[in-house]
Design a protein around this motif. Structure first.
Motif, PDB file in Angstrom:
ATOM      1  N   ALA A  97     -23.455  10.897 -42.728  1.00  0.00           N
ATOM      2  CA  ALA A  97     -23.095  11.825 -43.785  1.00  0.00           C
ATOM      3  C   ALA A  97     -21.869  12.603 -43.321  1.00  0.00           C
ATOM      4  CB  ALA A  97     -24.259  12.780 -44.051  1.00  0.00           C
ATOM      5  N   ILE A  98     -21.025  12.991 -44.260  1.00  0.00           N
ATOM      6  CA  ILE A  98     -19.826  13.757 -43.931  1.00  0.00           C
ATOM      7  C   ILE A  98     -19.823  15.055 -44.715  1.00  0.00           C
ATOM      8  CG2 ILE A  98     -17.307  13.831 -43.933  1.00  0.00           C
ATOM      9  CD1 ILE A  98     -18.457  11.842 -41.958  1.00  0.00           C
ATOM     10  N   GLY A  99     -19.660  16.130 -43.982  1.00  0.00           N
ATOM     11  CA  GLY A  99     -19.575  17.440 -44.618  1.00  0.00           C
ATOM     12  C   GLY A  99     -18.164  17.985 -44.531  1.00  0.00           C
ATOM     13  N   TRP A 100     -17.778  18.724 -45.563  1.00  0.00           N
ATOM     14  CA  TRP A 100     -16.553  19.508 -45.506  1.00  0.00           C
ATOM     15  C   TRP A 100     -16.956  20.970 -45.351  1.00  0.00           C
ATOM     16  CZ3 TRP A 100     -11.625  18.057 -44.960  1.00  0.00           C
ATOM     17  CH2 TRP A 100     -11.267  16.744 -45.276  1.00  0.00           C
ATOM     18  N   PHE A 101     -16.354  21.612 -44.374  1.00  0.00           N
ATOM     19  CA  PHE A 101     -16.590  23.019 -44.103  1.00  0.00           C
ATOM     20  C   PHE A 101     -15.250  23.746 -44.209  1.00  0.00           C
ATOM     21  CE2 PHE A 101     -20.891  22.768 -42.311  1.00  0.00           C
ATOM     22  CZ  PHE A 101     -20.995  21.401 -42.087  1.00  0.00           C
ATOM     23  N   ARG A 102     -15.326  25.056 -44.358  1.00  0.00           N
ATOM     24  CA  ARG A 102     -14.084  25.824 -44.384  1.00  0.00           C
ATOM     25  C   ARG A 102     -14.289  27.168 -43.722  1.00  0.00           C
ATOM     26  NH1 ARG A 102     -13.303  27.210 -50.858  1.00  0.00           N
ATOM     27  NH2 ARG A 102     -15.077  28.659 -51.057  1.00  0.00           N
ATOM     28  N   GLN A 103     -13.213  27.667 -43.152  1.00  0.00           N
ATOM     29  CA  GLN A 103     -13.260  28.972 -42.505  1.00  0.00           C
ATOM     30  C   GLN A 103     -12.037  29.765 -42.934  1.00  0.00           C
ATOM     31  OE1 GLN A 103     -13.681  28.959 -38.223  1.00  0.00           O
ATOM     32  NE2 GLN A 103     -14.460  31.045 -38.252  1.00  0.00           N
ATOM     33  N   ALA A 104     -12.315  30.816 -43.688  1.00  0.00           N
ATOM     34  CA  ALA A 104     -11.246  31.698 -44.155  1.00  0.00           C
ATOM     35  C   ALA A 104     -10.924  32.719 -43.063  1.00  0.00           C
ATOM     36  CB  ALA A 104     -11.679  32.404 -45.433  1.00  0.00           C
ATOM     37  N   PRO A 105      -9.732  33.289 -43.094  1.00  0.00           N
ATOM     38  CA  PRO A 105      -9.355  34.275 -42.077  1.00  0.00           C
ATOM     39  C   PRO A 105     -10.352  35.415 -42.008  1.00  0.00           C
ATOM     40  CG  PRO A 105      -7.443  33.654 -43.373  1.00  0.00           C
ATOM     41  CD  PRO A 105      -8.633  33.014 -44.034  1.00  0.00           C
ATOM     42  N   GLY A 106     -10.849  35.689 -40.824  1.00  0.00           N
ATOM     43  CA  GLY A 106     -11.770  36.797 -40.625  1.00  0.00           C
ATOM     44  C   GLY A 106     -13.192  36.550 -41.087  1.00  0.00           C
ATOM     45  N   LYS A 107     -13.495  35.313 -41.496  1.00  0.00           N
ATOM     46  CA  LYS A 107     -14.841  35.004 -41.986  1.00  0.00           C
ATOM     47  C   LYS A 107     -15.465  33.867 -41.181  1.00  0.00           C
ATOM     48  CE  LYS A 107     -14.101  36.511 -46.751  1.00  0.00           C
ATOM     49  NZ  LYS A 107     -14.267  36.156 -48.195  1.00  0.00           N
ATOM     50  N   GLU A 108     -16.770  33.743 -41.320  1.00  0.00           N
ATOM     51  CA  GLU A 108     -17.477  32.656 -40.641  1.00  0.00           C
ATOM     52  C   GLU A 108     -17.250  31.336 -41.383  1.00  0.00           C
ATOM     53  OE1 GLU A 108     -21.178  35.162 -38.653  1.00  0.00           O
ATOM     54  OE2 GLU A 108     -21.579  33.573 -40.102  1.00  0.00           O
ATOM     55  N   ARG A 109     -17.388  30.255 -40.645  1.00  0.00           N
ATOM     56  CA  ARG A 109     -17.272  28.930 -41.252  1.00  0.00           C
ATOM     57  C   ARG A 109     -18.444  28.701 -42.198  1.00  0.00           C
ATOM     58  NH1 ARG A 109     -15.390  24.415 -37.280  1.00  0.00           N
ATOM     59  NH2 ARG A 109     -17.227  25.113 -36.137  1.00  0.00           N
ATOM     60  N   GLU A 110     -18.154  28.104 -43.348  1.00  0.00           N
ATOM     61  CA  GLU A 110     -19.198  27.842 -44.339  1.00  0.00           C
ATOM     62  C   GLU A 110     -19.078  26.403 -44.833  1.00  0.00           C
ATOM     63  OE1 GLU A 110     -18.579  30.335 -47.763  1.00  0.00           O
ATOM     64  OE2 GLU A 110     -16.684  29.395 -48.280  1.00  0.00           O
ATOM     65  N   GLY A 111     -20.211  25.879 -45.256  1.00  0.00           N
ATOM     66  CA  GLY A 111     -20.210  24.543 -45.820  1.00  0.00           C
ATOM     67  C   GLY A 111     -19.703  24.560 -47.247  1.00  0.00           C
ATOM     68  N   ALA A 112     -18.862  23.577 -47.584  1.00  0.00           N
ATOM     69  CA  ALA A 112     -18.332  23.466 -48.936  1.00  0.00           C
ATOM     70  C   ALA A 112     -18.969  22.311 -49.697  1.00  0.00           C
ATOM     71  CB  ALA A 112     -16.814  23.293 -48.897  1.00  0.00           C
ATOM     72  N   SER A 113     -19.134  21.188 -49.008  1.00  0.00           N
ATOM     73  CA  SER A 113     -19.650  20.005 -49.682  1.00  0.00           C
ATOM     74  C   SER A 113     -20.134  19.003 -48.650  1.00  0.00           C
ATOM     75  CB  SER A 113     -18.546  19.380 -50.549  1.00  0.00           C
ATOM     76  OG  SER A 113     -19.035  18.276 -51.277  1.00  0.00           O
ATOM     77  N   CYS A 114     -20.969  18.072 -49.109  1.00  0.00           N
ATOM     78  CA  CYS A 114     -21.458  17.028 -48.208  1.00  0.00           C
ATOM     79  C   CYS A 114     -21.740  15.772 -49.026  1.00  0.00           C
ATOM     80  CB  CYS A 114     -22.715  17.491 -47.484  1.00  0.00           C
ATOM     81  SG  CYS A 114     -23.231  16.390 -46.150  1.00  0.00           S
ATOM     82  N   ILE A 115     -21.552  14.624 -48.388  1.00  0.00           N
ATOM     83  CA  ILE A 115     -21.832  13.343 -49.032  1.00  0.00           C
ATOM     84  C   ILE A 115     -22.630  12.489 -48.055  1.00  0.00           C
ATOM     85  CG2 ILE A 115     -19.622  12.327 -48.250  1.00  0.00           C
ATOM     86  CD1 ILE A 115     -19.523  10.870 -50.995  1.00  0.00           C
ATOM     87  N   ASN A 116     -23.643  11.795 -48.562  1.00  0.00           N
ATOM     88  CA  ASN A 116     -24.467  11.002 -47.655  1.00  0.00           C
ATOM     89  C   ASN A 116     -23.733   9.712 -47.261  1.00  0.00           C
ATOM     90  OD1 ASN A 116     -24.805   9.469 -49.978  1.00  0.00           O
ATOM     91  ND2 ASN A 116     -26.964   9.070 -49.583  1.00  0.00           N
ATOM     92  N   HIS A 117     -24.365   8.893 -46.435  1.00  0.00           N
ATOM     93  CA  HIS A 117     -23.665   7.789 -45.785  1.00  0.00           C
ATOM     94  C   HIS A 117     -23.114   6.752 -46.760  1.00  0.00           C
ATOM     95  CE1 HIS A 117     -27.581   5.970 -46.441  1.00  0.00           C
ATOM     96  NE2 HIS A 117     -27.046   4.794 -46.198  1.00  0.00           N
TER      97      HIS A 117
END
Length: 120
Positions: free
Chosen positions: A33-53
């Motif tokens: 599975a592949i997840g996309w995460f993002r981290q904005a300036p001054g913030k914690e990394r968060e999950g944006a989306s995920c797709i299974n295999h």
């Protein structure tokens, strides 16, 4: 060398679109599975989306639902994140990550990230 490489980031105006790519080298994405995460300036990394295999299941954070679309082309060993109607609050470094499942938190491989800046 086993790695994930993101590309496609850049500067875009509010309301614009970008497509990010996450390409694997040294291993086959088909099993993960592949997840996309993002981290904005001054913030914690968060999950944006995920797709299974096999692409049969996807999920999205509420903040991106209806605007972002995750997809994969296993023949190209690549996962994509199409982002539309971008907002300034989408500005972040975007990372892709290989996981055994979208339901688990553990990440096997991280990419190094690509910067998306949404600004007029």
């Amino acid at each position: 060398q086993l790695q994930l490489v993101e590309s496609g980031g850049g500067l875009v105006q509010p309301g614009g679109s970008l497509r990010l790519s996450c390409e694997a080298s040294g291993f086959t994405l088909n099993y993960y599975a592949i997840g996309w995460f993002r981290q904005a300036p001054g913030k914690e990394r968060e999950g944006a989306s995920c797709i299974n295999h096999n692409g049969g299941s996807t999920n999205y954070a509420d903040s991106v639902k209806g605007r972002f679309t995750i997809s994969r082309d296993n023949a190209k060993n690549t996962v994509y994140l199409s982002m539309n109607s971008l907002k300034p609050e989408d500005t972040a470094v975007y990372y892709c990550a290989a996981k055994y499942s979208c339901a688990t938190h553990g990440v096997i491989y991280w990419g190094r990230g690509t910067l998306v800046t949404v600004s007029s």
